[in-house]
Design an enzyme around this catalytic site. Structure first.
Site, mmCIF file in Angstrom:
data_model
loop_
_atom_site.group_PDB
_atom_site.id
_atom_site.type_symbol
_atom_site.label_atom_id
_atom_site.label_comp_id
_atom_site.label_asym_id
_atom_site.label_seq_id
_atom_site.Cartn_x
_atom_site.Cartn_y
_atom_site.Cartn_z
ATOM 1 N N SER A 1 -41.886 -56.888 5.163
ATOM 2 C CA SER A 1 -40.553 -56.599 4.623
ATOM 3 C C SER A 1 -40.336 -57.152 3.213
ATOM 4 C CB SER A 1 -39.465 -57.092 5.584
ATOM 5 O OG SER A 1 -39.592 -56.436 6.831
ATOM 6 N N GLY B 1 -42.192 -54.281 8.899
ATOM 7 C CA GLY B 1 -41.395 -53.083 9.174
ATOM 8 C C GLY B 1 -40.103 -53.362 9.923
ATOM 9 N N GLU C 1 -49.549 -61.855 7.101
ATOM 10 C CA GLU C 1 -48.518 -60.901 7.513
ATOM 11 C C GLU C 1 -48.031 -61.253 8.914
ATOM 12 O OE1 GLU C 1 -48.917 -56.989 5.047
ATOM 13 O OE2 GLU C 1 -49.937 -56.776 6.955
ATOM 14 N N HIS D 1 -55.658 -55.249 9.589
ATOM 15 C CA HIS D 1 -54.193 -55.160 9.559
ATOM 16 C C HIS D 1 -53.654 -55.307 10.989
ATOM 17 C CE1 HIS D 1 -50.162 -53.533 9.143
ATOM 18 N NE2 HIS D 1 -50.257 -53.859 7.866
ATOM 19 N N LYS E 1 -49.941 -46.890 4.610
ATOM 20 C CA LYS E 1 -50.092 -46.594 6.044
ATOM 21 C C LYS E 1 -50.300 -45.087 6.249
ATOM 22 C CE LYS E 1 -47.617 -50.810 7.030
ATOM 23 N NZ LYS E 1 -46.758 -51.575 7.902
ATOM 24 N N GLU F 1 -51.545 -53.722 12.595
ATOM 25 C CA GLU F 1 -51.454 -52.459 13.333
ATOM 26 C C GLU F 1 -52.824 -52.058 13.892
ATOM 27 O OE1 GLU F 1 -49.479 -50.445 10.158
ATOM 28 O OE2 GLU F 1 -47.716 -51.685 10.546
ATOM 29 N N ASN G 1 -49.492 -50.785 0.725
ATOM 30 C CA ASN G 1 -50.197 -50.190 1.866
ATOM 31 C C ASN G 1 -49.341 -49.018 2.342
ATOM 32 O OD1 ASN G 1 -51.344 -49.525 4.289
ATOM 33 N ND2 ASN G 1 -50.823 -51.451 5.328
HETATM 34 P P1 13P Z 1 -43.506 -53.620 5.518
HETATM 35 O O1 13P Z 1 -43.456 -54.022 4.060
HETATM 36 O O2 13P Z 1 -43.041 -52.217 5.752
HETATM 37 O O3 13P Z 1 -42.823 -54.630 6.395
HETATM 38 O O4 13P Z 1 -45.053 -53.615 5.938
HETATM 39 C C1 13P Z 1 -45.849 -54.709 5.637
HETATM 40 C C2 13P Z 1 -47.257 -54.355 5.884
HETATM 41 O O5 13P Z 1 -47.665 -54.139 7.013
HETATM 42 C C3 13P Z 1 -48.144 -54.237 4.726
HETATM 43 O O6 13P Z 1 -49.467 -54.138 5.109
#
Ligand code: 13P
Length: 252
Positions: free
Chosen positions: A213, A173, A167, A95, A11, A97, A9
């Site tokens: 992560s 992140g 997740e 997601h 982003k 976010e 992803n």
């Molecule tokens: P990270 O791998 O940067 O922690 O992000 C995970 C994520 O949100 C994948 O959709």
């Protein structure tokens, strides 16, 4: 046996040219690859160009979000028809976010999931608890609520086709990965929930990814867990070498 599924992803990162460059490099490595499904999720602006690169390879394209209507006066939104047209096979829905920054609700997630399926693509539905919810012992309750509302009124044969991404918000992140045991515990809960509602066959077929992560150094231990079928990778998918290493280590 469930086929491993590793998705990146990206982003809100990468210009069109950067995205194409990554796709070219990944295609060189995984032109044909039978051990796992590999999916990349560039930003909307790069989807069509990236698709042109990967079209004849084993790599598949995902979008990061979508509106549920096929077309219409919905300024700023993007539709399932448009994503299909751009070459998407998968769409990430709900997601964290989107839920926490943009206020997306489980009801909206449900509408989007149904629209993705209706247009012949596969939704990757994200669920996961926040740190305070985990600390307050509410993890299972949160997951159950997100699943029951997100999958509302869907038949077992539809649920069988979807992908669920667990997740935990506190691991996204942050560099703080769930331990393989913590992730397995959540994945097992999700699979048992699916079994309770949609039966054994659906539960045994549905693929559940872990996200938060994921790095080249922790993917193998995560994949070794019985109910972890793949990963949804954020930061580490933005770099070709680390994403390649994650894919290779996932299928060791
Ligand atoms: P990270 O791998 O940067 O922690 O992000 C995970 C994520 O949100 C994948 O959709």
């Amino acid at each position: 046996m469930r086929r491993p599924i590793i998705a990146g992803n990206w982003k809100m990162y990468k210009t069109i040219q950067d995205a194409v460059d990554i796709a070219v490099a990944l295609k060189r490595k995984f032109y044909t690859f039978s051990e796992a499904d590999i999916i990349i999720g560039p930003p909307f602006t790069a989807l069509a160009k990236v698709h042109d690169v990967i079209i004849d390879s084993s790599i598949m394209l995902a979008a990061q979000d979508m509106y549920w209507e096929a077309e219409g006066a919905f300024t700023g939104e993007i539709s399932p028809m448009m994503l299909k047209d751009a070459g998407c096979r998968y769409v990430i829905i709900g997601h964290s976010e989107r839920r926490h920054i943009f206020g997306e609700t489980d009801e909206e997630v449900n509408k989007k999931v149904r629209a993705v399926l209706k247009h012949g693509m596969v939704p990757i539905i994200c669920v996961g608890e926040k740190l305070d919810e985990r600390d307050n012992g509410m993890m299972f309750e949160v997951l159950e609520k997100q699943l029951s509302r997100g999958l509302k009124d869907m038949a077992a044969e539809d649920v069988m086709r979807i992908v669920i991404a667990y997740e935990p918000v506190w691991a996204i992140g942050t560099g703080r990965t769930a331990t393989p045991q913590q992730a397995q515990e959540a994945h097992e809960f999700i699979r048992n929930y699916i079994e309770r509602l949609y039966g054994k066959e659906t539960a045994s077929k549905i693929r559940i990814q872990y996200g938060g992560s994921v790095k080249p150094g922790n993917i193998a231990q995560l994949m070794a867990q019985e109910d972890i079928d793949g990963a949804l990778v954020g930061g580490a998918s933005l770099d070709v070498n680390s994403f390649v290493e994650i894919i290779n280590n996932a299928v060791l």
